[in-house]
Design an enzyme around this catalytic site. Structure first.
Site, PDB file in Angstrom:
ATOM      1  N   HIS A 195      -9.018  28.957  17.638  1.00  0.00           N
ATOM      2  CA  HIS A 195      -7.901  29.288  16.752  1.00  0.00           C
ATOM      3  C   HIS A 195      -6.566  28.996  17.425  1.00  0.00           C
ATOM      4  CE1 HIS A 195      -8.574  33.120  19.016  1.00  0.00           C
ATOM      5  NE2 HIS A 195      -7.252  33.214  18.990  1.00  0.00           N
ATOM      6  N   HIS A 227      -0.379  31.424  21.148  1.00  0.00           N
ATOM      7  CA  HIS A 227      -1.401  30.884  22.057  1.00  0.00           C
ATOM      8  C   HIS A 227      -2.391  30.014  21.295  1.00  0.00           C
ATOM      9  CE1 HIS A 227      -3.396  34.747  20.795  1.00  0.00           C
ATOM     10  NE2 HIS A 227      -4.484  34.019  20.797  1.00  0.00           N
ATOM     11  N   GLU A 287      -5.989  30.955  25.689  1.00  0.00           N
ATOM     12  CA  GLU A 287      -7.050  31.947  25.658  1.00  0.00           C
ATOM     13  C   GLU A 287      -8.375  31.181  25.715  1.00  0.00           C
ATOM     14  OE1 GLU A 287      -7.280  34.013  21.873  1.00  0.00           O
ATOM     15  OE2 GLU A 287      -8.420  35.664  22.734  1.00  0.00           O
TER      16      GLU A 287
HETATM   17 CO    CO Z   1      -6.413  34.693  20.178  1.00  0.00          CO
END
Ligand code: CO
Length: 134
Positions: A7, A79, A130
Site C-alpha cells: 500500500h 509511507h 514500511e
Molecule cells: Co502502512
C-alpha cells in the site's frame, strides 16, 4: 528481497473530504473508516485492482502523523509498504547493509494484523518505508 507494493499511505487532515475525493471524484472502492488506537490513526482503505491506498487521519495530537500534517497542511504521501517473505531475515540483511530500522528493531503488529517494520527515510531517498511480512 521486496515483493509487491502492499500500500501507499497518505496522511490527510480531513478523512471525510479525502474519502469523498477517492470515492466520488476518482470512483474508487473505499472502506468505512477504521479507528486504530494502537497506531494513533483512523484509516480508510482504498482498494485498487493492483494495490491499496490508505488514507490516514490522526486520532489526536499525539498521533505519529500529527507532526507530519503540521509540515504538510493539505496532506501528503506518508509511507510506502513493500511485502517481504521473512521480516526477520529482511531486517537482518538491511541492518548489515547499514539501513536504520526505526524503533527497537523488533517487528510489531501493523494495521493489517501482520508484522511490520519501518525504515529510516534518510536511507531511502526521503521516503519512509514500511516492510510487511504476509
Ligand atoms: Co502502512
Amino acid at each position: 528481497m521486496i515483493g509487491r507494493l502492499n500500500h501507499v499511505a497518505i496522511a490527510v487532515p480531513d478523512l471525510a473530504a479525502a474519502t469523498s475525493l477517492y470515492r466520488d471524484t476518482l470512483g474508487a472502492k473505499v472502506s468505512d473508516p477504521v479507528a486504530q488506537p494502537d497506531h494513533g490513526v483512523t484509516v480508510v482503505f482504498v482498494e485498487l485492482p493492483n494495490t491499496k491506498i490508505e488514507l490516514l487521519e490522526p486520532l489526536d495530537e499525539k498521533s505519529p502523523i500529527a507532526d507530519f500534517l503540521k509540515r504538510n497542511e493539505v496532506g501528503g504521501v506518508h509511507h510506502v509498504c513493500y511485502e517481504v517473505e521473512d521480516i526477520i531475515a529482511a531486517r537482518d540483511q538491511l541492518k548489515e547493509n547499514g539501513t536504520r530500522v526505526l524503533g527497537d528493531g523488533e517487528p510489531r503488529i501493523g494495521a493489517h494484523g501482520k508484522p511490520v517494520l519501518f525504515l529510516h527515510p534518510k536511507d531511502f531517498c526521503g521516503t519512509l518505508v514500511e516492510i510487511e511480512q504476509l
